[in-house]
Design a protein around this motif. Sequence first.
Motif, PDB file in Angstrom:
ATOM      1  N   LEU A   7      67.783  22.011  41.270  1.00  0.00           N
ATOM      2  CA  LEU A   7      68.511  22.703  42.321  1.00  0.00           C
ATOM      3  C   LEU A   7      69.651  21.845  42.840  1.00  0.00           C
ATOM      4  N   VAL A   8      69.407  20.556  42.979  1.00  0.00           N
ATOM      5  CA  VAL A   8      70.457  19.653  43.423  1.00  0.00           C
ATOM      6  C   VAL A   8      71.598  19.650  42.428  1.00  0.00           C
ATOM      7  N   ALA A   9      71.262  19.640  41.134  1.00  0.00           N
ATOM      8  CA  ALA A   9      72.295  19.639  40.113  1.00  0.00           C
ATOM      9  C   ALA A   9      73.126  20.905  40.181  1.00  0.00           C
ATOM     10  N   SER A  10      72.464  22.036  40.409  1.00  0.00           N
ATOM     11  CA  SER A  10      73.184  23.304  40.517  1.00  0.00           C
ATOM     12  C   SER A  10      74.157  23.283  41.672  1.00  0.00           C
ATOM     13  N   LEU A  11      73.715  22.776  42.813  1.00  0.00           N
ATOM     14  CA  LEU A  11      74.579  22.726  43.984  1.00  0.00           C
ATOM     15  C   LEU A  11      75.729  21.751  43.769  1.00  0.00           C
ATOM     16  N   ALA A  12      75.451  20.662  43.058  1.00  0.00           N
ATOM     17  CA  ALA A  12      76.494  19.680  42.821  1.00  0.00           C
ATOM     18  C   ALA A  12      77.612  20.250  41.970  1.00  0.00           C
ATOM     19  N   LEU A  13      77.286  21.239  41.140  1.00  0.00           N
ATOM     20  CA  LEU A  13      78.292  21.874  40.300  1.00  0.00           C
ATOM     21  C   LEU A  13      79.032  22.972  41.034  1.00  0.00           C
ATOM     22  N   GLY A  14      78.707  23.161  42.290  1.00  0.00           N
ATOM     23  CA  GLY A  14      79.447  24.119  43.100  1.00  0.00           C
ATOM     24  C   GLY A  14      78.835  25.493  43.154  1.00  0.00           C
ATOM     25  N   GLY A  15      77.618  25.661  42.623  1.00  0.00           N
ATOM     26  CA  GLY A  15      77.006  26.984  42.610  1.00  0.00           C
ATOM     27  C   GLY A  15      75.774  27.024  43.474  1.00  0.00           C
ATOM     28  N   ALA A  16      75.406  28.229  43.933  1.00  0.00           N
ATOM     29  CA  ALA A  16      74.160  28.390  44.670  1.00  0.00           C
ATOM     30  C   ALA A  16      73.015  28.413  43.683  1.00  0.00           C
ATOM     31  N   PRO A  17      71.810  28.084  44.110  1.00  0.00           N
ATOM     32  CA  PRO A  17      70.660  28.200  43.221  1.00  0.00           C
ATOM     33  C   PRO A  17      70.577  29.600  42.646  1.00  0.00           C
ATOM     34  N   ALA A  18      70.288  29.684  41.346  1.00  0.00           N
ATOM     35  CA  ALA A  18      70.318  30.979  40.672  1.00  0.00           C
ATOM     36  C   ALA A  18      69.358  31.982  41.282  1.00  0.00           C
ATOM     37  N   ALA A  19      68.251  31.498  41.870  1.00  0.00           N
ATOM     38  CA  ALA A  19      67.235  32.401  42.390  1.00  0.00           C
ATOM     39  C   ALA A  19      67.756  33.260  43.535  1.00  0.00           C
ATOM     40  N   THR A  20      68.872  32.858  44.146  1.00  0.00           N
ATOM     41  CA  THR A  20      69.377  33.618  45.285  1.00  0.00           C
ATOM     42  C   THR A  20      70.344  34.724  44.886  1.00  0.00           C
ATOM     43  N   THR A  21      70.739  34.769  43.615  1.00  0.00           N
ATOM     44  CA  THR A  21      71.824  35.650  43.222  1.00  0.00           C
ATOM     45  C   THR A  21      71.472  37.124  43.337  1.00  0.00           C
ATOM     46  N   GLN A  22      70.187  37.474  43.247  1.00  0.00           N
ATOM     47  CA  GLN A  22      69.795  38.868  43.312  1.00  0.00           C
ATOM     48  C   GLN A  22      68.964  39.173  44.555  1.00  0.00           C
ATOM     49  N   ALA A  23      68.978  38.264  45.507  1.00  0.00           N
ATOM     50  CA  ALA A  23      68.074  38.390  46.643  1.00  0.00           C
ATOM     51  C   ALA A  23      68.273  39.677  47.428  1.00  0.00           C
ATOM     52  N   LYS A  24      69.473  40.234  47.400  1.00  0.00           N
ATOM     53  CA  LYS A  24      69.763  41.396  48.231  1.00  0.00           C
ATOM     54  C   LYS A  24      69.554  42.729  47.516  1.00  0.00           C
ATOM     55  N   ILE A  25      69.146  42.699  46.273  1.00  0.00           N
ATOM     56  CA  ILE A  25      68.926  43.948  45.543  1.00  0.00           C
ATOM     57  C   ILE A  25      67.695  44.653  46.094  1.00  0.00           C
ATOM     58  N   ASP A  26      67.862  45.916  46.454  1.00  0.00           N
ATOM     59  CA  ASP A  26      66.766  46.746  46.963  1.00  0.00           C
ATOM     60  C   ASP A  26      66.471  47.814  45.915  1.00  0.00           C
ATOM     61  N   CYS A  27      65.371  47.636  45.196  1.00  0.00           N
ATOM     62  CA  CYS A  27      65.055  48.536  44.089  1.00  0.00           C
ATOM     63  C   CYS A  27      64.578  49.916  44.553  1.00  0.00           C
ATOM     64  N   THR A  28      64.407  50.095  45.854  1.00  0.00           N
ATOM     65  CA  THR A  28      64.134  51.446  46.356  1.00  0.00           C
ATOM     66  C   THR A  28      65.429  52.249  46.458  1.00  0.00           C
ATOM     67  N   LYS A  29      66.558  51.546  46.377  1.00  0.00           N
ATOM     68  CA  LYS A  29      67.850  52.202  46.555  1.00  0.00           C
ATOM     69  C   LYS A  29      68.709  52.190  45.292  1.00  0.00           C
ATOM     70  N   VAL A  30      68.426  51.265  44.379  1.00  0.00           N
ATOM     71  CA  VAL A  30      69.215  51.183  43.149  1.00  0.00           C
ATOM     72  C   VAL A  30      68.286  51.222  41.940  1.00  0.00           C
ATOM     73  N   LYS A  31      68.887  51.392  40.780  1.00  0.00           N
ATOM     74  CA  LYS A  31      68.163  51.562  39.520  1.00  0.00           C
ATOM     75  C   LYS A  31      67.813  50.186  38.948  1.00  0.00           C
ATOM     76  N   CYS A  32      66.539  49.824  39.015  1.00  0.00           N
ATOM     77  CA  CYS A  32      66.094  48.502  38.576  1.00  0.00           C
ATOM     78  C   CYS A  32      65.228  48.577  37.328  1.00  0.00           C
ATOM     79  N   LEU A  33      65.256  47.488  36.583  1.00  0.00           N
ATOM     80  CA  LEU A  33      64.449  47.359  35.376  1.00  0.00           C
ATOM     81  C   LEU A  33      64.068  45.896  35.219  1.00  0.00           C
TER      82      LEU A  33
END
Length: 224
Positions: A7-33
């Motif tokens: 995680l530190v390496a990811s942040l050092a490269l200027g990116g957020a941890p990958a696990a946060t990239t989809q945190a806001k997806i609500d599968c009750t409202k959008v088409k998930c798989l």
Amino acid sequence: MLIHGFLVASLALGGAPAATTQAKIDCTKVKCLALTFDDGPGTSTAKLLKILKKDRAKATFFLTGKYVDQRPRLARRTLAEGHAIGNHTYSHFSLTPRLDDEILDDIQAGQQAIKRATGLTATMFRPPFGHTDERVLRVADQLDLAEVKWTGTTLDWSLKDKKKIAAKVLSLAKRDGVILMHDTVPQTVQAMPGVIRELKKQGYHLVTVPQLYGGKLKPGVSYP
């Protein structure tokens, strides 16, 4: 945790941890798989992780403990890149013919292997071959694990053909679906770039199993 360095390496490269990239997806409202991969980490897992990262897709990996012990760095990388990890037992034998203590020991050994490699205490498991019963679910509950099966399986281990596997995945795709594949099948990994592109064209959000269920997987309960 062992994953901290990633995680530190990811942040050092200027990116957020990958696990946060989809945190806001609500599968009750959008088409998930949920795309899921069993039996690894294997020799094709690194290539699959590279594809998923490039295509900004998340998946769920049900890891077999004996292979986690062989390839702990791949297990750590899988988690660090934002994918979900579940327990696929340690030895990958069918659980239902076994004694209760044998079931407990093999699932618990899988938990320990994942913990050693990644620092993660898995909260879900998938029984090898999908073989399960009330005894297996009782053990899962005892270990605070939800059981995750699937809505469709590609049988990719039998097809072993890139085009046939791709066609099978697309035929199984449906909203809130959970598709079973194997990252140990090279042809499955080869099919993924085209599969992901087509699924996204069809409007699917490719999420982890916990995301699909809103993070509400309950121990001792079988999904879907």
